[in-house]
Structure formats: structure tokens, C-alpha cells
Design a protein around this motif. Sequence first.
Motif, PDB file in Angstrom:
ATOM      1  N   GLU B  97       0.855  -1.192   0.000  1.00  0.00           N
ATOM      2  CA  GLU B  97       0.000   0.000   0.000  1.00  0.00           C
ATOM      3  C   GLU B  97       0.887   1.237   0.000  1.00  0.00           C
ATOM      4  O   GLU B  97       1.881   1.279   0.715  1.00  0.00           O
ATOM      5  N   ILE B  98       0.509   2.221  -0.824  1.00  0.00           N
ATOM      6  CA  ILE B  98       1.154   3.537  -0.726  1.00  0.00           C
ATOM      7  C   ILE B  98       0.022   4.535  -0.554  1.00  0.00           C
ATOM      8  O   ILE B  98      -0.863   4.623  -1.406  1.00  0.00           O
ATOM      9  N   SER B  99       0.013   5.259   0.555  1.00  0.00           N
ATOM     10  CA  SER B  99      -1.082   6.184   0.829  1.00  0.00           C
ATOM     11  C   SER B  99      -0.589   7.625   0.812  1.00  0.00           C
ATOM     12  O   SER B  99       0.246   8.019   1.620  1.00  0.00           O
ATOM     13  N   ARG B 100      -1.146   8.412  -0.130  1.00  0.00           N
ATOM     14  CA  ARG B 100      -0.763   9.835  -0.187  1.00  0.00           C
ATOM     15  C   ARG B 100      -1.463  10.615   0.915  1.00  0.00           C
ATOM     16  O   ARG B 100      -0.963  11.644   1.357  1.00  0.00           O
ATOM     17  N   GLU B 101      -2.608  10.118   1.338  1.00  0.00           N
ATOM     18  CA  GLU B 101      -3.355  10.827   2.367  1.00  0.00           C
ATOM     19  C   GLU B 101      -2.727  10.619   3.744  1.00  0.00           C
ATOM     20  O   GLU B 101      -2.526  11.557   4.503  1.00  0.00           O
ATOM     21  N   ASP B 102      -2.394   9.366   4.034  1.00  0.00           N
ATOM     22  CA  ASP B 102      -1.775   9.069   5.327  1.00  0.00           C
ATOM     23  C   ASP B 102      -0.257   9.196   5.286  1.00  0.00           C
ATOM     24  O   ASP B 102       0.413   9.010   6.302  1.00  0.00           O
ATOM     25  N   LEU B 103       0.301   9.489   4.112  1.00  0.00           N
ATOM     26  CA  LEU B 103       1.754   9.618   3.935  1.00  0.00           C
ATOM     27  C   LEU B 103       2.475   8.403   4.494  1.00  0.00           C
ATOM     28  O   LEU B 103       3.338   8.513   5.373  1.00  0.00           O
ATOM     29  N   LEU B 104       2.141   7.230   3.980  1.00  0.00           N
ATOM     30  CA  LEU B 104       2.825   6.037   4.452  1.00  0.00           C
ATOM     31  C   LEU B 104       2.870   4.957   3.384  1.00  0.00           C
ATOM     32  O   LEU B 104       2.126   5.005   2.395  1.00  0.00           O
ATOM     33  N   VAL B 105       3.767   4.000   3.578  1.00  0.00           N
ATOM     34  CA  VAL B 105       3.857   2.849   2.700  1.00  0.00           C
ATOM     35  C   VAL B 105       3.871   1.589   3.566  1.00  0.00           C
ATOM     36  O   VAL B 105       4.481   1.583   4.646  1.00  0.00           O
ATOM     37  N   VAL B 106       3.152   0.554   3.116  1.00  0.00           N
ATOM     38  CA  VAL B 106       3.166  -0.737   3.816  1.00  0.00           C
ATOM     39  C   VAL B 106       3.887  -1.734   2.903  1.00  0.00           C
ATOM     40  O   VAL B 106       3.541  -1.854   1.720  1.00  0.00           O
ATOM     41  N   ALA B 107       4.894  -2.420   3.437  1.00  0.00           N
ATOM     42  CA  ALA B 107       5.711  -3.283   2.576  1.00  0.00           C
ATOM     43  C   ALA B 107       6.208  -4.507   3.311  1.00  0.00           C
ATOM     44  O   ALA B 107       6.275  -4.526   4.542  1.00  0.00           O
ATOM     45  N   GLY B 108       6.565  -5.526   2.526  1.00  0.00           N
ATOM     46  CA  GLY B 108       7.206  -6.708   3.084  1.00  0.00           C
ATOM     47  C   GLY B 108       8.667  -6.406   3.368  1.00  0.00           C
ATOM     48  O   GLY B 108       9.235  -5.479   2.790  1.00  0.00           O
ATOM     49  N   PRO B 109       9.307  -7.196   4.247  1.00  0.00           N
ATOM     50  CA  PRO B 109      10.692  -6.908   4.632  1.00  0.00           C
ATOM     51  C   PRO B 109      11.685  -7.105   3.491  1.00  0.00           C
ATOM     52  O   PRO B 109      12.772  -6.541   3.506  1.00  0.00           O
ATOM     53  N   GLY B 110      11.289  -7.875   2.470  1.00  0.00           N
ATOM     54  CA  GLY B 110      12.238  -8.174   1.393  1.00  0.00           C
ATOM     55  C   GLY B 110      12.244  -7.151   0.271  1.00  0.00           C
ATOM     56  O   GLY B 110      12.983  -7.308  -0.699  1.00  0.00           O
ATOM     57  N   VAL B 111      11.429  -6.087   0.410  1.00  0.00           N
ATOM     58  CA  VAL B 111      11.430  -5.057  -0.637  1.00  0.00           C
ATOM     59  C   VAL B 111      12.793  -4.364  -0.660  1.00  0.00           C
ATOM     60  O   VAL B 111      13.306  -3.949   0.376  1.00  0.00           O
ATOM     61  N   VAL B 112      13.369  -4.271  -1.842  1.00  0.00           N
ATOM     62  CA  VAL B 112      14.657  -3.588  -1.978  1.00  0.00           C
ATOM     63  C   VAL B 112      14.445  -2.085  -1.768  1.00  0.00           C
ATOM     64  O   VAL B 112      13.527  -1.496  -2.333  1.00  0.00           O
ATOM     65  N   THR B 113      15.283  -1.484  -0.922  1.00  0.00           N
ATOM     66  CA  THR B 113      15.105  -0.088  -0.536  1.00  0.00           C
ATOM     67  C   THR B 113      15.011   0.835  -1.759  1.00  0.00           C
ATOM     68  O   THR B 113      14.151   1.711  -1.824  1.00  0.00           O
ATOM     69  N   GLY B 114      15.877   0.610  -2.739  1.00  0.00           N
ATOM     70  CA  GLY B 114      15.871   1.449  -3.943  1.00  0.00           C
ATOM     71  C   GLY B 114      14.573   1.331  -4.722  1.00  0.00           C
ATOM     72  O   GLY B 114      14.104   2.299  -5.322  1.00  0.00           O
TER      73      GLY B 114
END
Lengths: 432, 456
Positions: B97-114
Motif C-alpha cells: 500500500e502507498i497512501s498519499r493521504e496518510d503519507l505512508l507505505v506498507v511493505a514486506g521486509p524483502g522489498v529492496v530499498t531502492g
Amino acid sequence: MEKKEILTSELQKEFNKCSRCGTCMAHCPLYEATGMEAFVCRGKLELLTKIEKGEIAWTDKLAEIFSTCLLCGGCHYGCPNGVSGEKIIQLARKNMVETRGLGPIKKGVFQHLLNNNGTLNKAGKLMYLSSKFKVRPLMRSLGILKLFPKNLYDLEKMVPAFPKKNFRQLMADKLPQKELSNPRYTVAYFTGCVTQLMNPQVGVAIVDLLTANNVKIILPEQGCCGMPALANGDYKNGLDLVRKNVESFQKEKVDYIITDCASCLGAWEEYPEYLQDESVKELTDKVMDINRFLIEVLDVHFEPQLADGEKPIKVTYHDPCHLKRTPGGKTCPRELLKRLAPKYEFVEMKFADSCCGSAGSFMITHYDVANKIGEKKYKAARESGANIVTSACPTCIMHLADGLQEDKNIEVKHVVELAASCLPKEQQTKIK
Amino acid sequence: MDRKHIDYFISVLGKDNVLVTEEERICYSYDGTFNRGLPDVVLMPEKTEEVAKIMKYANEIKVPVFPRGAGTGLSGGSVPQDGGIALVLSRMNQIKEISREDLLVVAGPGVVTGKLHKAVEEEGLFYPPDPASSAVCTIGGNIAENAGGPRAFKYGVTRDYVLGLEVVTPTGDIMRTGGKTVKNVTGYDLTRLLTGSEGTLGVVTEVILRLVPKPQTKSTALIAFDKLVDAARAIGSIVANGIIPVTIELMDDTTIHCVEANNKIGLPLDVEAVLLIEVDGKAEQVKSDIEDIAEICRKEGASSVEVATDKAGMDRLWKGRRAVSASVLQLGPTKISEDATIPRSQIPAMVVKLKEIAKKYDIPMPIYGHAGDGNMHPNIVADKDNPEEMARVKKATDEIFEAALALGGTLSGEHGIGLMKKDYMEMAYGKVGVDYLKAIKKAVDPNNILNPGKVF
């Protein structure tokens, strides 16, 4: 177990610089497709350290791991310490072959087929018959099938129609007619196996383009460039091929040696290093990719017209790994395509310069992984809206054509095929 | 490892996600340091429930578990010890999830930072932490190590962006900490405790990260100083004047000479230091900030100032900094990147001390790194196969840590303690402090299953 000397002292120094930082993982198409660290440069170099120290031996598993590399060079160019992963892995394969042999399949291909154009032509002929009459049982009885690994069915899909006549046969009675009285240049054409046997129309396009531009073309005796054997660690047969090609081409007096295959080009550029003979550089410095020759040397121009109501055909381009880092390797094919307007309209596709996964024989020996790598490419090609995907490497073209075979509205061609189609009709050779 | 354990793992994860051959296991026996440890098995889970099952089973059979992201760490934090399970989380790589309203991202631990950077920037948002390995390292690893990076000077480190976590506890239960709100004082702040716990207190299986709007524009200046101490002092002056650049990177003379020998970029060879300073924000602010910085640096003794505002110009200025890591290897094959960190005001004193230590032990020590936040990165270049030299390296390292602590600093700014600095923990933390850490560890991991042998 005893210690092994595998690398040249120069490469050993580079090898020692690998700090296992892992940056190669961002540049490895295999890692992106599989997520397995054994398939990325860092993993292989750690294993190689242990092989060198004699802590592990060449097992089947290890052989499989080292055979799983595209030699695309992505890791090398992304490496902060500039470690040439692809060269190190190729020399590791050489050691592997010296230690445990090549295996009967590859041995047969490298020793008998690629080493001798005559035999290779025979194989091509058989493949043609096979594709025409579906005579796989016959081929099996002749032992030809054994020369290829288990994915022959897929290979057949990939090269659906072997032509009746190969490039040299097609040109046999045509080249002399194209003798020019006062040519601008004389070039030797290194045809490469795929153009010679499977895609003769690419070679014909090149003959037409050069003839139209008053360039004399000769076809010296030649075998395979040696890359398939060398890349698989078979230096004995590979170097044999390299030597024969060098000897044959040294006999000819030409201004340039041209090739339509990025892998052949890459191999030729390394010939002096393979033979450890600097004097060969005089010959190999003449080698040039056909796109670069057309743009930088000949500065070709076309005047293709659109008929009333005819719309430009959208065309995109895929960068072969072994061309994109050479001088003009990225710009010349694109420039050539742009000069084909308005008949063709060049559009850039996403991930144009990422490896397609073909890597020569890799797409045959590792069909599934190669396809997984290709998926990103196929998707990008579809999304580009192009009706023709072009490239400048016959194996990339085969691989992309295989991946896009369900897309009936997309063709995959060599850049020069499009260029030749923009010549005046009377300058185009018709292939029956 | 016993076949029946392997069979169990295969029943949970499937055959393709359980690696047992020695050849494959070797490829998970290292990180970005020279530490090594061969795991007995490599497991690559794709779901939280799978992680929980593995942890429960590991507790039953009393086998240690070593969580691993991309294995790019610089403290040995993910390297297995005496066999055990390498738990590779790189397959849990969904951005959920990427939320522009809540200014947050929800991600799994294996997502590459870049890749996370790219995804949120496409939405006009910005995730500031940018460790040097961001093209390959994972968010989970960043949280375990509380990673920083050059932009930390202005924006802070990973910890400052973690709102909530889903965690599998060392005993195999699933727990959530924090949440999607910026304000949250419900119970202990376990999110912050787990961030930087180096994989010893739980396995992160999902993260909620705070984002900020993407800055409109940026500008870069390359500033040369005849005297290194002047450069160090200029850093303090810039901050004291109320300007907070995104990054202040420093390169000393040893570093500059290495870079020029390899790359011929045109850096001045007759100076003791250059600073590379980047500012970001709205166009007018950026323009006035970079002008003020140039002015301040000139007053502090800068011998030349070069400013770039377009991408090509900025790339050119950054080229030298990007070439550092490879270039210093001409001094020796093994690079040991320390990251002892000190308060900004102590930078001049620390620089003098580092030069003394390098001279005393006759070890090449190019100094470069994120000088703006006191995270200096003295890099010791040596040959790990030369025992005599490595003995001197050990002594030099001891003195670097002592100097940093004496100046009110700390052992590690962003790499973590892992294996490499645990011997210094008591010196930094005191016995009471280390006992406190151990008590926490013991309370949540009674069987000492999760990443044992790390931190202390």
C-alpha cells in the motif's frame, strides 16, 4: 584437495577486490528472475574462492551453478570495484571443463559442428528437413537429436522454419554479379552461424545495403566465432576456431570486417586476448558492427516514401549486451532506424538495454530461466506499441521472437532488414 | 541437518525454498564484511505464517535462526554462527500500500530499498533513508540495522520513519507493534526497540513506513579546503547559521589522490579536503541556501567553490564521491569501513586524532563519508591475508573506538554492532547497560534461538 590456479594474475587481482558488497545483485538479470544468490556474481566468486583453496571440488551442482550465468557483463559494469565477473566466470568454466570434461552433448556441438562450416551446414540442412517433414525419428536415428539437450522441442519452436538454402548458397551466384568497378571500400563479412543457417535474409539485406552504397563485400572461409565454445569453458575447440578465423581473414586485403551479430563482435574483440597475441589487433581493429559501419563510415541515407493513406510502422529496439557497451553500440542502431522515417517510426521501449536472457546457447540449455528473464522484455515490447521489435544480435532476435510468438501483431527483425527494405526496389534481392 | 527437519521445512515452504546443498549454502555464508559462517540449511519463506512455523520448530529442535535480507550488512549481523538456519526474507518483497493521504507505505521486509524509493517517488512522495547499498539492500535489513545514509543529516535515519511493524517473535508468535498513526503511546515503544535490534528480538515480516512529500529541487556544491580542519570547522558553521543541507560528504587528501589516480576527474590535488554539499527544497530556498553555504565556506578558508544546479552538473560533482569506494582499493585489497560517530562539534578533533592513529600504525586510512552528522567512516585499507598488518589494524581500530567514545561519540552510527564490534560493547555501554540488553533478550528469547552471538 589441492589448490588450483584458475585465473590469470591480472584477473586474480581483480577477483581479490570483490568485497561481497552485493551491488552485482542490482545488475544481474538472473538474480532478478530467480532471487537465488548462487546465480549472482558474488555467490559464484565466494564459491570460486573455495575452489581455488581446494576446499570444494567440481560437483554436478557446482557445474550447474557456474553454467548459470549469461556473461552479460552487467555485474562488471555495475561493480564499484570494477571486478570483471563475466571474465572470471568464463575462466572458472575453463577450469571446470579441464577438470571434469565437457559432457558429450556440448562436446559434439563444439568439436564437430561449429568447427567446420561444412558439417554445420549439414546440420542446418537436417534441421530444415526436420522442420519441413517433421522427421524427428529420422534425426534421432542419425544421432542429431543427441547433440542438443532435452529442450529440442522448444528449440524447434524457436527456429520454426530452417530455410532451404543457407546464406552462402543463396549468394553463390549473386555475389559475383555484384562486383563493383570502383568501390569506396572493400569489406569482409563475418556472417555468424545464425545468419548463415537460419536467417539468411539478414545477410542478403547486408549485401544489398553495401552494394547500394558502392561497397565491395567478400565472404572469406570462416567457422563459428568460437564464443559458444569459449563461453562454455571449452578453450580447446574455441581457440581452434579463433585461430582458423584469424588465419583465413588475414589472407584478405580489406578495409573493414563487418558482423551483424553482437556476440561475434564481442568474441572478435577478445581474439588478441584469447590468442595472447597483440599482433592480431591489427586485424581485429578492423572489426565493426554493421550498424556502426552504415552510420559512421558510410553515413547512409534513405528516401522511403509513404503511399497515400499509408501509416508509419512503429518500431522499437532491444540493446544486445555485447553491443551496447561498444563505441556507437547504443546510438548507431537507433540512428539507423530513425533514418528510415517516415516509413518506420522509432519508439523507445522500457528496459531497452536490459539483457533479454538469450545469451547464446543459454536459452537452449536453460530455456525456462531464459524465458523468465525475457518476460520483462516481452511486456515492455508489447507496451511500446511497436509492430516490429528490432535488435542487432541474431540470438537476441531468436529469443525475443520465441517469447513474442503469440503476439501476432509483433514481428522481430534485425535492424538491417528494415534498412534494406527502404532501398529502391531494384536494389533489393528477392529471396525465393 | 537431520533429514526429518529438512522434510518438515519442505512441507512448510516447498522444495524450491529450502536449500540444502553445500554449494548453495555457501552462497549465504557471508555479508559485506570478511566474516563467514556456513548455515546448515537456507530457508526462503514467502509468508508470515511460514516464518512463525519455522521459529516454533526451531525452538522445538533448539537450532539457531539467522535472519537475512540481501546480505549487504557491514557488521556481520546476518552471518550464521556454528551452523543453524539462514532465514532469507528477500522473497517477502511486496509493496502492499502507498497512501498519499496518510503519507505512508506498507511493505514486506524483502522489498529492496531502492525499489521502494522509486515506487513512492512515482507518487510524489519521498522515503529519505538512503544507505549506500540501497540498490540491493532490503527494508527489513534496514530496520534490523537501523540504517542511515548520506541524507540522514537532514532527514534522520530509518528509525525516524518506522510507524509500525508486524513481527514474528523469537518463540514463533505473530505480533503487531505501532500502527498507521504518527502519534502512538499505547504501551512500550516496541517499534523503536525492534528497529536496530539486529535481528535478535524478532523477525520483521511487514513494515509501515512514514513518508514525506518529495522535495521540489536540489543543488550541489563542491568546495575545496587547503586545511582539513577548516573543512571540519565549516561544517559546524553552516549548521550554526541555520542551514541544514541534505548531505555534507567529506573526502580527505588521501581519498582525493586515490580518486584522481583512477578517474582523472579534476579534483584539486593540493588541498587537504573537499566537501560535497547538497541542499533540497523549494527552488528559491535552494538557491539562497547554496549561496549562503558558499559564502560561509569562503569565510572559513575554502580555496574554491563550484556549484551545480542541473542534473548533468550535479552528476559530475558526485562522480568523484561515487568513485571513492573502488579507488581506495589501490591501497590494499581489504577495506574495513568503520563508522564510529561523534557529535558534529567534535569533527575537527576527531579528524586530527584519526590522522594520528593512521600514522602511528602505518596504515592507509582514507577518511571520507557523511561528515555532516559526525558519521565519519574512516576506512582502513589492508590485506586480510597479512596477519602482521591485520594485528596493527586491530590496534588502530581499538584506538578509533576509544577516541570516538572519549569525544562523546559512539561505536557505530549506522552499520550496527553484529560480530565486529561486540567486544567493545561494555566499553561503550557499561556493564549495567549490557546486562539490561541481555535481560531483554532473555525475556523474549528464552532458548536463545534468534541470531545468537550478535551485539553482545
